[in-house]
Write a protein that holds these residues in place. Sequence first.
Motif, mmCIF file in Angstrom:
data_model
loop_
_atom_site.group_PDB
_atom_site.id
_atom_site.type_symbol
_atom_site.label_atom_id
_atom_site.label_comp_id
_atom_site.label_asym_id
_atom_site.label_seq_id
_atom_site.Cartn_x
_atom_site.Cartn_y
_atom_site.Cartn_z
ATOM 1 N N LEU A 18 -91.366 -25.854 -20.244
ATOM 2 C CA LEU A 18 -91.970 -24.771 -19.480
ATOM 3 C C LEU A 18 -91.056 -23.560 -19.422
ATOM 4 O O LEU A 18 -89.832 -23.685 -19.397
ATOM 5 C CB LEU A 18 -92.277 -25.240 -18.055
ATOM 6 N N THR A 19 -91.658 -22.393 -19.386
ATOM 7 C CA THR A 19 -90.922 -21.167 -19.127
ATOM 8 C C THR A 19 -91.395 -20.606 -17.796
ATOM 9 O O THR A 19 -92.575 -20.695 -17.458
ATOM 10 C CB THR A 19 -91.114 -20.141 -20.263
ATOM 11 N N TYR A 20 -90.481 -20.040 -17.038
ATOM 12 C CA TYR A 20 -90.834 -19.627 -15.678
ATOM 13 C C TYR A 20 -90.061 -18.388 -15.256
ATOM 14 O O TYR A 20 -89.631 -18.247 -14.123
ATOM 15 C CB TYR A 20 -90.578 -20.780 -14.692
ATOM 16 N N ASN A 21 -89.877 -17.468 -16.204
ATOM 17 C CA ASN A 21 -89.197 -16.214 -15.873
ATOM 18 C C ASN A 21 -90.128 -15.242 -15.162
ATOM 19 O O ASN A 21 -89.736 -14.561 -14.225
ATOM 20 C CB ASN A 21 -88.644 -15.569 -17.149
ATOM 21 N N SER A 50 -94.062 -15.945 -15.281
ATOM 22 C CA SER A 50 -95.143 -16.819 -14.850
ATOM 23 C C SER A 50 -94.884 -18.186 -15.466
ATOM 24 O O SER A 50 -94.011 -18.326 -16.329
ATOM 25 C CB SER A 50 -96.507 -16.279 -15.297
ATOM 26 N N PHE A 51 -95.626 -19.183 -15.022
ATOM 27 C CA PHE A 51 -95.436 -20.525 -15.551
ATOM 28 C C PHE A 51 -96.288 -20.692 -16.803
ATOM 29 O O PHE A 51 -97.517 -20.585 -16.750
ATOM 30 C CB PHE A 51 -95.830 -21.576 -14.511
ATOM 31 N N SER A 52 -95.643 -20.970 -17.930
ATOM 32 C CA SER A 52 -96.362 -21.188 -19.183
ATOM 33 C C SER A 52 -95.530 -22.109 -20.062
ATOM 34 O O SER A 52 -94.420 -22.503 -19.698
ATOM 35 C CB SER A 52 -96.630 -19.848 -19.890
ATOM 36 N N TYR A 53 -96.080 -22.457 -21.222
ATOM 37 C CA TYR A 53 -95.397 -23.379 -22.120
ATOM 38 C C TYR A 53 -94.569 -22.623 -23.146
ATOM 39 O O TYR A 53 -94.992 -21.596 -23.677
ATOM 40 C CB TYR A 53 -96.410 -24.282 -22.830
ATOM 41 N N THR A 54 -93.396 -23.138 -23.444
ATOM 42 C CA THR A 54 -92.596 -22.627 -24.544
ATOM 43 C C THR A 54 -93.222 -23.108 -25.856
ATOM 44 O O THR A 54 -94.047 -24.027 -25.873
ATOM 45 C CB THR A 54 -91.156 -23.134 -24.458
ATOM 46 N N THR A 55 -92.815 -22.512 -26.946
ATOM 47 C CA THR A 55 -93.299 -22.982 -28.246
ATOM 48 C C THR A 55 -92.891 -24.438 -28.474
ATOM 49 O O THR A 55 -93.688 -25.265 -28.929
ATOM 50 C CB THR A 55 -92.752 -22.095 -29.375
ATOM 51 N N ALA A 75 -86.503 -25.438 -12.253
ATOM 52 C CA ALA A 75 -87.755 -25.606 -12.995
ATOM 53 C C ALA A 75 -88.891 -26.095 -12.113
ATOM 54 O O ALA A 75 -88.672 -26.856 -11.170
ATOM 55 C CB ALA A 75 -87.545 -26.593 -14.144
ATOM 56 N N PRO A 76 -90.117 -25.684 -12.430
ATOM 57 C CA PRO A 76 -91.286 -26.314 -11.804
ATOM 58 C C PRO A 76 -91.499 -27.690 -12.428
ATOM 59 O O PRO A 76 -90.990 -27.977 -13.515
ATOM 60 C CB PRO A 76 -92.434 -25.363 -12.168
ATOM 61 N N ALA A 77 -92.268 -28.549 -11.750
ATOM 62 C CA ALA A 77 -92.564 -29.871 -12.295
ATOM 63 C C ALA A 77 -93.775 -29.842 -13.210
ATOM 64 O O ALA A 77 -93.991 -30.779 -13.979
ATOM 65 C CB ALA A 77 -92.789 -30.874 -11.161
ATOM 66 N N ALA A 78 -94.588 -28.799 -13.130
ATOM 67 C CA ALA A 78 -95.774 -28.683 -13.968
ATOM 68 C C ALA A 78 -96.214 -27.230 -13.984
ATOM 69 O O ALA A 78 -95.754 -26.417 -13.173
ATOM 70 C CB ALA A 78 -96.903 -29.575 -13.444
#
Length: 373
Positions: A218-221, A223-228, A163-166
């Motif tokens: 976070l989701t990172y498949n 691009s980096f974005s927020y999950t619901t 995972a990314p940290a942010a």
Amino acid sequence: MSDSHASVILRHSMKDFYICDCLRHENKIITSTFVVVGKQIKPKKTGEPYLALTLGDRSGQLEAKMWDNVEEVLDAFEQDDFLKVKGLINKYKQRFQLTIHKLRKLGEAEIEFSDYLPKTTKDIDELWQTLANYVCGFQNPHLKALVDAFMADPEIATAYRNAPAAKTLHHAYIGGLLDHVVSLFRSCDLICRNYPQINRDLLLTGAFLHDIGKIHELTYNRSFSYTTKGQLLGHMIIELEMLQAKLARLPDFPEELKTLVEHLIISHHGEYEFGSPKLPMFPEALMLHYLDDLDSKMEAMRAHFEREAALEGPWTGYNASLGRPLLCTDKFLSGKKRSEPQESAPEPVSDHHESKAEVVETEPASAGLVPQR
């Protein structure tokens, strides 16, 4: 499809332009591939639509606008799709933008995923082993059992290692969470030697858990974005849920110690306006907040200098997350060409999760003319 045909497609899909190359291609037409990080359809002054995109690859993100022939591509792609784009790279207030002339959606066979998500250059196994070595030295058996329970969970361990940290602010790359926490462990270990009254095991447990909810936030498949779930709850609430699940299997865990660990989690942002429901109220919590903030800002600065390494002068462009331009002291002391700091962002707007973002909307004055930035 034959193997040779597939390999030809893959070779043709390899990127020869990355966003970090913008400086060398300023005011030039480029053709390259990107992941769509954000997509907005907005009206021109005439009422006709234009596309405002955020494009990404493993070297960064780039704002892009498409003004003409927009109706033909409005529904051709969505966020997280991959595009082949032709357009003009230009600059405005030290920020690059891409004016898109043509685009098309890429097929899965044309995508080399490693081109689009940044990844740590460090050895993930070595970083994970570093954490394990610290935890092995815990003196408190309850805290050791708790952290061991998380590290032994294969689903959590796999996500924690990747995972990314942010999303954008710091350590925003694959392996960033683990990289950040290992760095934080080292800082905690060092500073505990100067403050012997600190409960080292408690502090390190807080460091391990303070961002663990990012694996679900976070989701990172692509691009980096927020999950619901991440958007609705945030990582601290998720972390409390994860903590309760592990403590349910540790019936002898002291209630008072549980309360301290919970406080470390919910107070680590340090201020109410930064999302902490409580301020740090004991030394380990205060130390965790400041060391976490320091590590995040040091990485944000390092990454910003890296992105703008090609600039001649010692001053970088405006850094939105830190709210200031940055001075590269190496360039300054070596007598590099002077440049004036950019004191403010073009048009800062607030974001629910990230501190500041910038949007530049400029429409060509007339058909066929692109404003110079």
